[in-house]
Design a protein around this motif. Structure first.
Motif, PDB file in Angstrom:
ATOM      1  N   ILE A  75     -13.311   7.902   1.005  1.00 57.86           N
ATOM      2  CA  ILE A  75     -12.698   6.568   0.988  1.00 57.86           C
ATOM      3  C   ILE A  75     -11.741   6.362  -0.175  1.00 57.86           C
ATOM      4  CG2 ILE A  75     -14.595   5.505   2.254  1.00 57.86           C
ATOM      5  CD1 ILE A  75     -15.623   4.388  -0.458  1.00 57.86           C
TER       6      ILE A  75
ATOM      7  N   ALA B  40       0.844  -1.197   0.000  1.00 58.62           N
ATOM      8  CA  ALA B  40       0.000   0.000   0.000  1.00 58.62           C
ATOM      9  C   ALA B  40       0.874   1.240   0.000  1.00 58.62           C
ATOM     10  CB  ALA B  40      -0.914  -0.001   1.222  1.00 58.62           C
TER      11      ALA B  40
ATOM     12  N   ASP C  41       0.449   3.166   7.311  1.00 55.51           N
ATOM     13  CA  ASP C  41       0.008   1.814   6.968  1.00 55.51           C
ATOM     14  C   ASP C  41       0.862   1.156   5.888  1.00 55.51           C
ATOM     15  OD1 ASP C  41      -2.040   1.804   8.884  1.00 55.51           O
ATOM     16  OD2 ASP C  41      -3.424   2.784   7.505  1.00 55.51           O
TER      17      ASP C  41
ATOM     18  N   ARG D 111     -10.173  -2.009   2.344  1.00 52.72           N
ATOM     19  CA  ARG D 111     -10.760  -0.950   3.173  1.00 52.72           C
ATOM     20  C   ARG D 111     -11.747  -0.130   2.342  1.00 52.72           C
ATOM     21  NH1 ARG D 111      -5.618   1.654   6.464  1.00 52.72           N
ATOM     22  NH2 ARG D 111      -5.397  -0.024   7.989  1.00 52.72           N
ATOM     23  N   TYR D 112     -11.359   0.165   1.134  1.00 52.83           N
ATOM     24  CA  TYR D 112     -12.233   0.878   0.195  1.00 52.83           C
ATOM     25  C   TYR D 112     -13.450   0.019  -0.153  1.00 52.83           C
ATOM     26  CZ  TYR D 112     -13.750   2.425  -4.456  1.00 52.83           C
ATOM     27  OH  TYR D 112     -14.494   2.798  -5.547  1.00 52.83           O
TER      28      TYR D 112
ATOM     29  N   HIS E 168      -8.914   7.497  -0.916  1.00 53.02           N
ATOM     30  CA  HIS E 168      -7.489   7.344  -0.621  1.00 53.02           C
ATOM     31  C   HIS E 168      -7.081   5.884  -0.419  1.00 53.02           C
ATOM     32  CE1 HIS E 168      -9.318   7.521   3.352  1.00 53.02           C
ATOM     33  NE2 HIS E 168      -8.195   7.048   3.870  1.00 53.02           N
ATOM     34  N   HIS E 169      -7.998   5.044   0.042  1.00 47.92           N
ATOM     35  CA  HIS E 169      -7.703   3.613   0.195  1.00 47.92           C
ATOM     36  C   HIS E 169      -7.587   2.947  -1.183  1.00 47.92           C
ATOM     37  CE1 HIS E 169      -8.203   3.850   4.468  1.00 47.92           C
ATOM     38  NE2 HIS E 169      -9.479   4.173   4.377  1.00 47.92           N
ATOM     39  N   ARG E 170      -8.448   3.347  -2.082  1.00 48.59           N
ATOM     40  CA  ARG E 170      -8.409   2.827  -3.448  1.00 48.59           C
ATOM     41  C   ARG E 170      -7.082   3.195  -4.114  1.00 48.59           C
ATOM     42  NH1 ARG E 170      -9.567   5.089  -8.078  1.00 48.59           N
ATOM     43  NH2 ARG E 170     -10.278   3.826  -9.802  1.00 48.59           N
TER      44      ARG E 170
ATOM     45  N   GLY F  70      -4.052   1.292  -2.762  1.00 55.22           N
ATOM     46  CA  GLY F  70      -3.962  -0.130  -3.065  1.00 55.22           C
ATOM     47  C   GLY F  70      -3.857  -0.501  -4.519  1.00 55.22           C
TER      48      GLY F  70
ATOM     49  N   TYR G  60       0.185   5.009   0.864  1.00 60.21           N
ATOM     50  CA  TYR G  60      -0.573   6.165   1.325  1.00 60.21           C
ATOM     51  C   TYR G  60       0.338   7.393   1.250  1.00 60.21           C
ATOM     52  CZ  TYR G  60      -4.346   3.174   3.001  1.00 60.21           C
ATOM     53  OH  TYR G  60      -5.390   2.294   3.072  1.00 60.21           O
TER      54      TYR G  60
ATOM     55  N   ALA H 277      -5.267  -2.577   1.506  1.00 65.22           N
ATOM     56  CA  ALA H 277      -5.708  -1.178   1.421  1.00 65.22           C
ATOM     57  C   ALA H 277      -6.978  -1.082   0.584  1.00 65.22           C
ATOM     58  CB  ALA H 277      -4.604  -0.310   0.815  1.00 65.22           C
ATOM     59  N   TYR H 278      -7.001  -1.769  -0.557  1.00 64.94           N
ATOM     60  CA  TYR H 278      -8.183  -1.743  -1.419  1.00 64.94           C
ATOM     61  C   TYR H 278      -9.397  -2.332  -0.696  1.00 64.94           C
ATOM     62  CZ  TYR H 278     -11.218  -2.071  -5.432  1.00 64.94           C
ATOM     63  OH  TYR H 278     -12.282  -1.924  -6.283  1.00 64.94           O
TER      64      TYR H 278
END
Length: 139
Positions: A116, A38, A45, A56-57, A118-120, A123, A40, A53-54
């Protein structure tokens, strides 16, 4: 055939897509390629994989899709290729059904999606999004 994964569409591509005709429900085929680790922007993380990470999205975007009357039809890991040839396989496939182009656009532009996204980005190495219409041509 040229295949180019991307994380975001170019503005012109997005404008053309959303300017298309409103033709009711559709299924978006998502071909996903994850980063090994990931990424960020703030460096947090870094112990997560791109898939983690993805995910989470994915947990949150499912709620958004269902909230507008859509549903996640399928998600799964790519495990092989029987026919054709690509330089590198995608890691996963997801099928998301949306009630309309307008609903999809509203979700994509919503503050909830922005929260959300930022998670996409952390990842994904890239993806293809393919809009499909159920039942066309195979009856």
């Amino acid at each position: 055939m040229k295949v180019v994964n991307a994380v975001h569409p170019e503005p012109k591509q997005a404008m053309q897509f959303f300017a298309g005709p409103e033709d009711g429900p559709f299924v978006m085929v998502n071909l996903l390629k994850f980063k090994e680790k990931a990424e960020y922007p703030d460096g947090s993380d870094s112990h997560l994989t791109g898939l983690q990470a993805y995910n989470r999205y994915a947990v949150e975007v499912r709620k958004l899709v269902e909230g507008l009357g859509g549903r996640i039809r399928f998600n799964g890991q790519v495990t092989g290729l029987l026919l054709g040839e690509v330089e590198e396989l995608w890691d996963a496939v997801g099928l998301a059904e949306y009630p309309s182009l307008k609903a999809f656009q509203a979700m994509a532009m919503s503050p909830e999606m922005q929260a959300i996204e930022h998670h996409r980005k952390a990842g994904l190495a890239g993806q293809l999004n393919i809009k499909t219409k159920p039942g066309v041509g195979f009856e």
